[in-house]
Design a protein around this motif. Structure first.
Motif: not given
Length: 311
Positions: A159, A163, A166, A239-240, A243, A247-249, A252
């Motif tokens: 992750l 990041f 992002d 969250i994983d 994400a 295609h974003s942390l 989430p």
């Protein structure tokens, strides 16, 4: 799909009217007809003995459950929930059998409401086959119980590796006629999220226009990594999953911290593509399928996350 769902609901109502219960305690879970004959090669069913405990009378899904389309015919009558033997959490029962993960661990969840939601997925399976792709909460539960505890460090590292690239940090050029409309929408919709990141973590994120990405402040990255390390297994699994779909942390995390809802998140994820659809039109069998798939992935992860917080 709506007709099928309506039919399932009608069937469920008829079952309840006939004295059957969807959810309840262990005393309400009883063996259904033909339940012991459905072991086969795909689903592992441990038959009961006269002195068997609940865990010894169990059913475990094959490893292909996490990726397969159909893993076997429905072999149970009712899906119920009951408190675990040790009193710590809740288990899902298929008739009188304790449901287990593909690694043959009891599917024990701390939230009764989450266990009920997983049981509902099993209850809605058709007689001709158990379809894992219609059971996102079950798959997330298996991930949280089996994969996350063993690979937590790798999940967080993966992750954090993504990041810096992002979705919300990437900005379309403002001086290009083809991307000007996207740029204006990003300013309107994404800038408030960037402001939230600055307020929430104490460091202002860097915005870039290169497809190769940029480099965020290491202090911001450390603050985000700390949140991931402090998340419990269910939270990290959610969250994983989000994400991977987004295609974003950042998105989430904004959901996790209560800044974004499902609809807002999907709008941000699809911002650029929706702009292109508005301009050039929707491709049936392409864009519409992508939208539906994204809604399922994001919604199921959010529901799993929020139910895991409840008792």
């Amino acid at each position: 799909m709506a007709t099928t769902l309506a039919g399932r609901r009608l069937l469920l109502l008829r079952r309840c009217a006939g004295g059957r219960r969807l959810f309840g305690t262990a005393a309400e879970a009883s063996p259904g007809p033909g339940g012991e004959e459905a072991g086969g090669e795909a689903i592992y069913v441990r038959k009961p003995s006269s002195s068997a405990t609940r865990d010894e009378t169990s059913v475990a899904m094959p490893m292909s459950f996490m990726t397969g389309s159909v893993v076997g015919k429905r072999f149970y009558r009712d899906a119920t929930v009951r408190r675990a033997d040790d009193g710590n959490g809740w288990t899902v029962m298929l008739d009188y059998r304790t449901l287990k993960t593909p690694a043959k661990r009891p599917l024990k969840l701390h939230s009764r409401k989450l266990a009920m939601a997983v049981a509902a997925e099993w209850e809605y399976q058709e007689q001709d086959g158990i379809r894992p792709f219609t059971m996102p909460l079950m798959k997330l539960a298996c991930t949280a119980l089996e994969r996350v505890p063993l690979t937590r460090t790798k999940i967080i590292a993966n992750l954090m590796q993504k990041f810096h690239q992002d979705l919300v940090f990437c900005r379309s050029p403002a001086d290009d006629e083809l991307t000007k409309g996207v740029y204006e929408k990003q300013k309107e919709k994404i800038d408030p999220i960037l402001d939230w990141v600055n307020t929430e973590f104490g460091f202002k994120p860097v915005v870039y226009t290169s497809f190769l990405g940029g480099k965020q402040d290491e202090r911001l990255a450390k603050a985000v990594e700390t949140v991931l390390k402090e998340a419990n297994d269910c939270e990290l699994a959610s969250i994983d999953a989000m994400a991977a779909a987004a295609h974003s942390l950042v998105i989430p995390l904004a959901i996790f911290r209560g800044r974004l809802g499902i609809d807002e998140s999907i709008e941000l994820i699809r911002l650029e593509e929706d702009h292109q659809v508005d301009r050039w039109g929707l491709v049936e069998g392409g864009h519409d399928v992508d939208i539906a798939d994204l809604k399922v992935q994001m919604s199921s992860a959010v529901v799993f996350l929020q139910l895991s917080w409840l008792k």
